[in-house]
Write a protein that holds these residues in place. Structure first.
Motif, PDB file in Angstrom:
ATOM      1  N   TYR A   1      -9.856   0.653   1.716  1.00  0.00           N
ATOM      2  CA  TYR A   1      -9.734  -0.060   0.443  1.00  0.00           C
ATOM      3  C   TYR A   1      -8.744  -1.201   0.638  1.00  0.00           C
ATOM      4  O   TYR A   1      -7.582  -0.979   0.951  1.00  0.00           O
ATOM      5  CB  TYR A   1      -9.242   0.907  -0.639  1.00  0.00           C
ATOM      6  CG  TYR A   1      -9.055   0.301  -2.008  1.00  0.00           C
ATOM      7  CD1 TYR A   1     -10.038  -0.512  -2.575  1.00  0.00           C
ATOM      8  CD2 TYR A   1      -7.909   0.559  -2.752  1.00  0.00           C
ATOM      9  CE1 TYR A   1      -9.871  -1.049  -3.843  1.00  0.00           C
ATOM     10  CE2 TYR A   1      -7.736   0.030  -4.021  1.00  0.00           C
ATOM     11  CZ  TYR A   1      -8.715  -0.778  -4.563  1.00  0.00           C
ATOM     12  OH  TYR A   1      -8.551  -1.321  -5.823  1.00  0.00           O
ATOM     13  N   VAL A   2      -9.198  -2.423   0.492  1.00  0.00           N
ATOM     14  CA  VAL A   2      -8.393  -3.605   0.799  1.00  0.00           C
ATOM     15  C   VAL A   2      -7.838  -4.212  -0.484  1.00  0.00           C
ATOM     16  O   VAL A   2      -8.593  -4.579  -1.383  1.00  0.00           O
ATOM     17  CB  VAL A   2      -9.235  -4.657   1.556  1.00  0.00           C
ATOM     18  CG1 VAL A   2      -8.408  -5.903   1.823  1.00  0.00           C
ATOM     19  CG2 VAL A   2      -9.751  -4.080   2.868  1.00  0.00           C
TER      20      VAL A   2
ATOM     21  N   GLU B   1     -12.388  -8.406   4.347  1.00  0.00           N
ATOM     22  CA  GLU B   1     -13.159  -7.395   3.629  1.00  0.00           C
ATOM     23  C   GLU B   1     -13.852  -6.474   4.626  1.00  0.00           C
ATOM     24  O   GLU B   1     -14.665  -6.913   5.436  1.00  0.00           O
ATOM     25  CB  GLU B   1     -14.192  -8.055   2.712  1.00  0.00           C
ATOM     26  CG  GLU B   1     -13.605  -8.749   1.497  1.00  0.00           C
ATOM     27  CD  GLU B   1     -13.033  -7.755   0.493  1.00  0.00           C
ATOM     28  OE1 GLU B   1     -13.436  -6.567   0.545  1.00  0.00           O
ATOM     29  OE2 GLU B   1     -12.195  -8.166  -0.328  1.00  0.00           O
ATOM     30  N   ILE B   2     -13.553  -5.195   4.544  1.00  0.00           N
ATOM     31  CA  ILE B   2     -14.122  -4.226   5.484  1.00  0.00           C
ATOM     32  C   ILE B   2     -15.623  -4.105   5.310  1.00  0.00           C
ATOM     33  O   ILE B   2     -16.370  -3.993   6.291  1.00  0.00           O
ATOM     34  CB  ILE B   2     -13.426  -2.864   5.290  1.00  0.00           C
ATOM     35  CG1 ILE B   2     -11.975  -2.967   5.753  1.00  0.00           C
ATOM     36  CG2 ILE B   2     -14.149  -1.754   6.040  1.00  0.00           C
ATOM     37  CD1 ILE B   2     -11.126  -1.779   5.394  1.00  0.00           C
TER      38      ILE B   2
ATOM     39  N   VAL C   1     -10.359   9.606   4.179  1.00  0.00           N
ATOM     40  CA  VAL C   1     -10.789   8.211   4.123  1.00  0.00           C
ATOM     41  C   VAL C   1     -10.786   7.767   2.661  1.00  0.00           C
ATOM     42  O   VAL C   1     -11.404   8.406   1.804  1.00  0.00           O
ATOM     43  CB  VAL C   1     -12.190   8.015   4.726  1.00  0.00           C
ATOM     44  CG1 VAL C   1     -12.620   6.554   4.600  1.00  0.00           C
ATOM     45  CG2 VAL C   1     -12.203   8.452   6.192  1.00  0.00           C
ATOM     46  N   SER C   2     -10.080   6.671   2.379  1.00  0.00           N
ATOM     47  CA  SER C   2      -9.999   6.152   1.013  1.00  0.00           C
ATOM     48  C   SER C   2     -10.809   4.867   0.891  1.00  0.00           C
ATOM     49  O   SER C   2     -10.686   3.972   1.726  1.00  0.00           O
ATOM     50  CB  SER C   2      -8.536   5.881   0.639  1.00  0.00           C
ATOM     51  OG  SER C   2      -7.762   7.062   0.735  1.00  0.00           O
ATOM     52  N   VAL C   3     -11.624   4.789  -0.146  1.00  0.00           N
ATOM     53  CA  VAL C   3     -12.452   3.610  -0.408  1.00  0.00           C
ATOM     54  C   VAL C   3     -12.251   3.194  -1.861  1.00  0.00           C
ATOM     55  O   VAL C   3     -11.678   3.933  -2.666  1.00  0.00           O
ATOM     56  CB  VAL C   3     -13.946   3.889  -0.130  1.00  0.00           C
ATOM     57  CG1 VAL C   3     -14.163   4.279   1.324  1.00  0.00           C
ATOM     58  CG2 VAL C   3     -14.476   4.992  -1.042  1.00  0.00           C
ATOM     59  N   GLY C   4     -12.729   2.004  -2.195  1.00  0.00           N
ATOM     60  CA  GLY C   4     -12.600   1.518  -3.558  1.00  0.00           C
ATOM     61  C   GLY C   4     -13.509   2.262  -4.521  1.00  0.00           C
ATOM     62  O   GLY C   4     -14.676   2.510  -4.217  1.00  0.00           O
TER      63      GLY C   4
ATOM     64  N   LEU D   1      -2.777   0.239   0.641  1.00  0.00           N
ATOM     65  CA  LEU D   1      -1.955   0.620   1.788  1.00  0.00           C
ATOM     66  C   LEU D   1      -2.087   2.112   2.039  1.00  0.00           C
ATOM     67  O   LEU D   1      -2.030   2.923   1.105  1.00  0.00           O
ATOM     68  CB  LEU D   1      -0.497   0.254   1.558  1.00  0.00           C
ATOM     69  CG  LEU D   1      -0.157  -1.233   1.466  1.00  0.00           C
ATOM     70  CD1 LEU D   1       1.353  -1.418   1.340  1.00  0.00           C
ATOM     71  CD2 LEU D   1      -0.672  -1.999   2.674  1.00  0.00           C
ATOM     72  N   VAL D   2      -2.211   2.474   3.293  1.00  0.00           N
ATOM     73  CA  VAL D   2      -2.418   3.883   3.624  1.00  0.00           C
ATOM     74  C   VAL D   2      -1.210   4.720   3.221  1.00  0.00           C
ATOM     75  O   VAL D   2      -1.349   5.899   2.866  1.00  0.00           O
ATOM     76  CB  VAL D   2      -2.738   4.027   5.132  1.00  0.00           C
ATOM     77  CG1 VAL D   2      -1.520   3.716   5.997  1.00  0.00           C
ATOM     78  CG2 VAL D   2      -3.288   5.406   5.445  1.00  0.00           C
TER      79      VAL D   2
END
Length: 449
Positions: A154-155, A162-163, A191-194, A220-221
Motif C-alpha cells: 500500500y503506497v 505505484e506497485i 501483506v497489506s494492500v489498499g 509504511l510497514v
C-alpha cells in the motif's frame, strides 16, 4: 480472509510531478556503483580485487559478521574503482559494464525445498540483503527466526512508484518468493494492500492479507506492524518490499540474479515524469536527462522526498530504491515570509496558512525548510500525524540524551527512521528526527544487542 486497518492520524502530501503510467528502458550505464552506505552496519570483506572481471550475480564481498551473506554485482564488467574513506573504510564499488552481459547461472530452487535449503540459496544468491529486520533497521540475521514477516503493498509516500503498475506481470515471481519466505518463519507472512483497490496479491497463497486505508504513513510497514503484531523486547520481525520480492522470486525460479528495477522518475522539476526499467546501481543521468529537467537548480533525491537521500545527477540508483525524486533546490529566501498569508505550502497549523481549505490541492514545493534549527517546542503536532502507539516527542528526547532505559520503555524497538519522516516534515523546530532515531538505534544495538 483479510483484516481491515484504518489509520486516522497522518498527512497526505500531494505534490506536482507524479509519474505517467508509461515505461521506457533506461539507456545502459557505462559505470554501475554499489554504495556501501545502503547496507547499514555491514563491514565488507572483499572477495575480488580492483581490476578483476566479474559476471552479473557474482559475489563482490561478504559481511564480516557472517561470511555466508554475499553481496553480488548487478552487471558483468571490470571492478574499476574501490573508493575508500577514513581508515580505509570502503565507501563505493564502481563497475565498468561490458557491452555484452555475462550472467552467473545457478540451479533454480525447488518449490518443495525446506527452510534450510531456501535460506542457503538466498544467502549465496546475493538476495539476502533485500530482507530487513526490526529492531535496529538492518539486514536480517540469517541465524535468527522471525516471529512474522511483513510486506507493505500500500503506497502512501509522496510521488512513490505505484506497485499495481510497476510490478504488473510479475505475479509468478512474487508468489514464488512469498512461498519461500513463509517457510522461514513459524508465524505468518502479512501483506497489506489498499482497501477497496484490486491488487495482484488478492489471489496469492501462503499469506495473510490486510486491507489498509488512511493517510500517510498508513503505507509504511512500521505503521502496519504496530497495528497487526507489535514488536516486544526480544522479538524479531523481517520486512521485504514488493519490488525486492520480484528479484528474490526470479532467482528462485531461474537461478539468475536479475538486478532490473521498474522505477518512477518523479517531481515538479522533471519535464516528463514516467517509469523506467534500470538496473540497481545505474547512473541517474541515463534516465534523468531522457525525461528532461525544467531548471538548473534541482535537488536529486534517491527515494521519495521524505525518506530519500540526497544525490547528484551523476549519482547512482540506490540498492533499495524504486523512486527518484527531482524537485527545485530551495536556496532562496522570501521577504517577510514569516509574516504573510501562505497559500502555496502545506501546513497542519492554521496560523496564516490555508492548505487545510484545499486538502486535494497539489503543491510545487522546494527543499527550503522555511526556518532554521532551534530547540524543541512542545506543540502537539507530532501526535497529529504519528499513528503508532508511541510518544514521539519523548522518544526523540530519550535518544538525544542517550537514555537506554527510556528508549526501551518508549518503544524504540518498534521503529526505524522512516517512521519519523512525517514528524520531521511538520516539525517547527527543524529537528532531524530520522537522524536522531538512527543514532538511537545504533546506540541501543551496540549497548544491548
Amino acid at each position: 480472509m483479510s483484516k481491515d486497518i484504518r489509520i486516522n492520524k497522518g498527512l497526505n502530501i500531494n505534490l506536482v510531478g507524479a509519474a505517467e503510467q508509461t515505461t521506457s528502458k533506461a539507456i545502459l550505464s557505462n559505470v554501475y556503483a554499489i554504495n556501501l552506505e545502503d547496507f547499514h552496519g555491514i563491514t565488507p570483506k572483499m572477495l575480488v580485487k580492483q581490476g578483476a572481471e566479474v559476471k552479473a550475480g557474482e559475489p563482490l564481498f561478504y559481511s564480516k559478521d557472517n561470511s555466508e551473506m554475499l553481496f553480488v554485482s548487478p552487471v558483468s564488467g571490470e571492478l574499476v574503482e574501490i573508493l575508500r574513506g577514513a581508515r580505509r573504510k570502503i565507501l563505493t564499488l564502481k563497475i565498468l559494464a561490458d557491452k555484452t552481459q555475462e550472467v552467473l547461472e545457478t540451479s533454480p530452487v525447488s518449490a518443495d525445498a525446506d527452510a534450510v535449503e531456501i535460506r542457503q540459496a538466498i544467502l549465496k544468491s546475493g538476495c539476502w540483503p533485500f530482507i530487513k529486520q526490526r529492531p535496529y533497521d538492518c539486514i536480517a540475521d540469517p541465524n535468527a527466526t522471525p516471529k512474522a514477516i511483513f510486506i507493505s503493498a500500500y503506497v502512501t509516500a509522496p510521488l512513490a512508484a505505484e506497485i499495481s503498475y510497476s510490478l504488473v506481470g510479475k505475479e509468478k515471481e512474487i508468489q514464488s518468493a512469498l512461498t519461500a519466505l513463509s517457510k522461514l518463519t513459524p508465524g505468518k507472512v502479512h501483506v497489506s494492500v489498499g482497501k477497496g483497490v484490486p491488487s495482484m496479491f488478492d489471489k496469492m497463497k501462503d499469506i495473510e492479507m490486510h486491507k489498509v486505508s488512511g493517510p500517510h504513513p498508513a503505507g509504511l510497514v512500521g505503521t502496519q506492524i504496530n497495528k497487526i503484531d507489535p514488536i516486544n523486547k526480544g522479538e524479531t520481525v523481517w520486512t521485504v518490499t514488493p519490488q525486492d520480492l520480484v528479484i528474490i522470486g526470479e532467482f528462485l525460479l531461474t537461478g539468475i540474479f536479475n538486478a532490473d528495477r521498474t522505477l518512477a522518475l518523479v517531481g515538479s522539476s522533471v519535464k516528463k515524469p514516467k517509469y523506467y526499467v534500470a538496473k540497481i546501481g545505474s547512473e541517474i543521468a541515463t534516465f534523468l536527462y531522457a525525461s528532461g529537467v525544467k531548471e538548473e537548480k534541482i535537488r536529486v533525491i534517491n527515494g521519495d522526498v521524505l525518506t530519500g537521500k540526497r544525490s547528484k545527477p551523476d549519482g547512482h540508483l540506490g540498492f533499495y530504491n524504486n523512486t527518484v525524486s527531482i524537485i527545485p533546490e530551495g536556496d532562496d529566501y522570501e521577504f517577510f515570509g514569516w509574516n504573510k498569508p501562505v497559500f502555496d505550502k502545506i501546513s497542519i497549523t492554521r496560523a496564516l496558512t490555508f492548505s487545510w481549505l484545499q486538502p486535494n490541492k497539489k503543491y510545487d514545493l522546494t527543499t527550503n525548510t522555511n526556518g532554521e534549527h532551534r530547540a524543541f517546542v512542545v506543540t502537539g503536532m507530532y501526535e497529529k500525524v504519528f499513528p503508532l502507539d508511541i510518544y514521539p516527542m519523548q522518544l526523540l528526547k530519550a535518544c538525544m540524551v542517550k537514555d537506554l532505559d527510556e528508549m526501551e520503555q518508549l518503544g524504540l524497538y518498534e521503529v526505524i527512521p522512516e517512521d519519523f519522516s512525517l514528524t520531521e516534515f511538520v516539525c517547527i523546530s527543524k529537528q532531524p528526527h530520522q537522524q536522531i532515531i538512527r543514532e538511537g538505534l545504533d546506540l541501543l544495538q551496540k549497548e544491548i544487542g
